[in-house]
Write an enzyme that holds these catalytic residues in place. Structure first.
Site, PDB file in Angstrom:
ATOM      1  N   ARG A  86       9.419   8.769   3.274  1.00  0.00           N
ATOM      2  CA  ARG A  86       9.164   7.769   4.327  1.00  0.00           C
ATOM      3  C   ARG A  86      10.013   8.025   5.564  1.00  0.00           C
ATOM      4  O   ARG A  86       9.553   7.904   6.689  1.00  0.00           O
ATOM      5  CB  ARG A  86       9.436   6.365   3.791  1.00  0.00           C
ATOM      6  CG  ARG A  86       8.620   6.023   2.548  1.00  0.00           C
ATOM      7  CD  ARG A  86       7.517   5.052   2.908  1.00  0.00           C
ATOM      8  NE  ARG A  86       6.672   4.749   1.776  1.00  0.00           N
ATOM      9  CZ  ARG A  86       6.618   3.575   1.168  1.00  0.00           C
ATOM     10  NH1 ARG A  86       7.361   2.573   1.591  1.00  0.00           N
ATOM     11  NH2 ARG A  86       5.788   3.371   0.170  1.00  0.00           N
TER      12      ARG A  86
ATOM     13  N   ASP B 230       8.085 -12.868   6.401  1.00  0.00           N
ATOM     14  CA  ASP B 230       8.360 -11.539   5.862  1.00  0.00           C
ATOM     15  C   ASP B 230       9.403 -10.866   6.744  1.00  0.00           C
ATOM     16  O   ASP B 230       9.587 -11.255   7.898  1.00  0.00           O
ATOM     17  CB  ASP B 230       7.073 -10.690   5.817  1.00  0.00           C
ATOM     18  CG  ASP B 230       7.163  -9.583   4.776  1.00  0.00           C
ATOM     19  OD1 ASP B 230       6.613  -9.743   3.680  1.00  0.00           O
ATOM     20  OD2 ASP B 230       7.827  -8.544   5.057  1.00  0.00           O
TER      21      ASP B 230
HETATM   22  C1  LIG Z   1       5.031  -6.527  -2.601  1.00  0.00           C
HETATM   23  S1  LIG Z   1       5.056  -7.594  -1.234  1.00  0.00           S
HETATM   24  C2  LIG Z   1       4.568  -9.127  -2.009  1.00  0.00           C
HETATM   25  C3  LIG Z   1       3.506  -9.866  -1.236  1.00  0.00           C
HETATM   26  C4  LIG Z   1       2.999 -11.148  -1.891  1.00  0.00           C
HETATM   27  N1  LIG Z   1       4.049 -12.115  -2.059  1.00  0.00           N
HETATM   28  C5  LIG Z   1       2.339 -10.858  -3.212  1.00  0.00           C
HETATM   29  O1  LIG Z   1       2.869 -11.215  -4.268  1.00  0.00           O
HETATM   30  O2  LIG Z   1       1.272 -10.236  -3.212  1.00  0.00           O
HETATM   31  C6  LIG Z   1       6.822  -7.855  -0.992  1.00  0.00           C
HETATM   32  C7  LIG Z   1       7.177  -8.274   0.426  1.00  0.00           C
HETATM   33  O3  LIG Z   1       8.560  -8.669   0.464  1.00  0.00           O
HETATM   34  C8  LIG Z   1       9.083  -8.323   1.724  1.00  0.00           C
HETATM   35  N2  LIG Z   1      10.565  -8.262   1.676  1.00  0.00           N
HETATM   36  C9  LIG Z   1      11.344  -7.345   1.045  1.00  0.00           C
HETATM   37  N3  LIG Z   1      12.628  -7.593   1.274  1.00  0.00           N
HETATM   38  C10 LIG Z   1      12.692  -8.690   2.069  1.00  0.00           C
HETATM   39  C11 LIG Z   1      13.779  -9.431   2.660  1.00  0.00           C
HETATM   40  N4  LIG Z   1      15.045  -9.077   2.481  1.00  0.00           N
HETATM   41  N5  LIG Z   1      13.457 -10.518   3.404  1.00  0.00           N
HETATM   42  C12 LIG Z   1      12.166 -10.891   3.573  1.00  0.00           C
HETATM   43  N6  LIG Z   1      11.109 -10.218   3.060  1.00  0.00           N
HETATM   44  C13 LIG Z   1      11.368  -9.132   2.315  1.00  0.00           C
HETATM   45  C14 LIG Z   1       8.442  -6.969   2.003  1.00  0.00           C
HETATM   46  O4  LIG Z   1       8.435  -6.659   3.388  1.00  0.00           O
HETATM   47  C15 LIG Z   1       7.032  -7.139   1.420  1.00  0.00           C
HETATM   48  O5  LIG Z   1       6.077  -7.473   2.390  1.00  0.00           O
END
Ligand SMILES: C[S@@+](CC[C@H](N)C(=O)[O-])C[C@H]1O[C@@H](n2cnc3c(N)ncnc32)[C@H](O)[C@@H]1O
Length: 275
Positions: free
Chosen positions: A36, A146
């Site tokens: 990445r 997010d």
């Molecule tokens: C796999 S997605 C989950 C989306 C949805 N909640 C679902 O279950 O389908 C995880 C999300 O968490 C966000 N994320 C990761 N670390 C984070 C942080 N420290 N603060 C806020 N969001 C975060 C990522 O950017 C990503 O979009």
């Protein structure tokens, strides 16, 4: 020629990302990080991973951190993922409304780590459907947050490839999605009715955050998979300050709060309630 990511630089990135986003980049994530970040290096003509690390670490504006997190976060999501959570919401929302806790009959829901918006829009559809089947009207607001601004842009637009809604029941598709025409052929857009109820904002769980009013439901699904137990404990504590009494915290089915201290009542796997 392939650039080298030394041990030293890998662990510097790992510590930096843990500190700033809570995300645990262990040895197993090394190839992912290399791939990445390699892309960023090539696109921006940066000579080495070490040079890139120095740029990110020195930047006080937060912009480099944002670009780095956009590159490494996994944003996989889809409409009605883990569908039993939506059935649970549909059942419980009326109970919550009839309880004493809901002022002015407004339900507030937070989709924390909402990625590109499929989760908060699925919540909005579920609530409209709850109104239809119970023949009653209520007000609701959904907040989607997010860390990644890239996914939040997609979420606010609410435009998705048709493929993304192929498993959504057709009556819901007709009711809540608009089919694109001409240059938007092959895409759908969530209808204004949904977009009006869902608001998006950037929020990093590792930073301080505050909300004026607590939520009746908080969806924190498939986010903590990247966090270790001590980070989870701090996050769950911070998040639960903004949960109404008797409100629900919903986490992903592949996640657990085992080994994490919290003050919630266990309801069933992946669902907890504030006492
Ligand atoms: C796999 S997605 C989950 C989306 C949805 N909640 C679902 O279950 O389908 C995880 C999300 O968490 C966000 N994320 C990761 N670390 C984070 C942080 N420290 N603060 C806020 N969001 C975060 C990522 O950017 C990503 O979009």
């Amino acid at each position: 020629m392939e650039m080298e990511l030394t041990d030293d630089t890998f662990w510097k990135f790992s510590r930096f990302v843990k500190q700033n986003a809570g995300i645990n980049l262990h040895e197993g994530k090394r190839e992912l990080l290399k791939a990445r970040l390699g892309k960023i290096l090539r696109e921006r003509n940066i000579a080495s991973f070490e040079q890139y690390y120095n740029m990110v670490a020195k930047d006080d504006s937060g912009e480099e951190l944002r670009i780095l997190l956009d590159a490494i976060s996994t944003n996989h999501t889809y409409f009605f993922r883990e569908s039993d959570h939506f059935s649970f919401l549909k059942d419980k929302v009326i109970e919550i409304l009839d309880g004493s806790g809901v002022r002015r009959k407004e339900v507030r829901i937070w989709s924390a780590g909402c990625s590109s918006g499929e989760e908060p829009y699925s919540i909005a559809i579920t609530l409209f459907e709850a109104m239809r089947s119970n023949k009653r009207d209520f007000d609701f607001r959904i907040l989607g947050t997010d860390i990644s601004t890239k996914v939040l842009e997609i979420a606010s637009r609410g435009v998705y490839e048709e493929e993304k809604v192929k498993d959504v029941p057709s009556e819901l598709k007709v009711r809540y999605f608009q089919k694109g025409i001409n240059r938007w052929e092959g895409y759908v857009r969530v209808k204004r009715q949904l977009r009006d109820r869902v608001h998006f904002r950037r929020l990093n769980f590792m930073e301080d955050f505050f909300f004026k009013k607590p939520f009746h439901f908080i969806f924190l699904r498939n986010v903590m998979i990247y966090f270790d137990n001590s980070t989870k404990e701090i996050l769950v504590g911070k998040i639960c300050r903004f949960l109404e009494k008797n409100g629900y915290l919903i986490i992903g089915h592949s996640e657990s709060l085992t080994g994490v201290k919290h003050e919630l009542r266990y309801i069933r796997p992946s669902i907890f309630q504030k006492k």
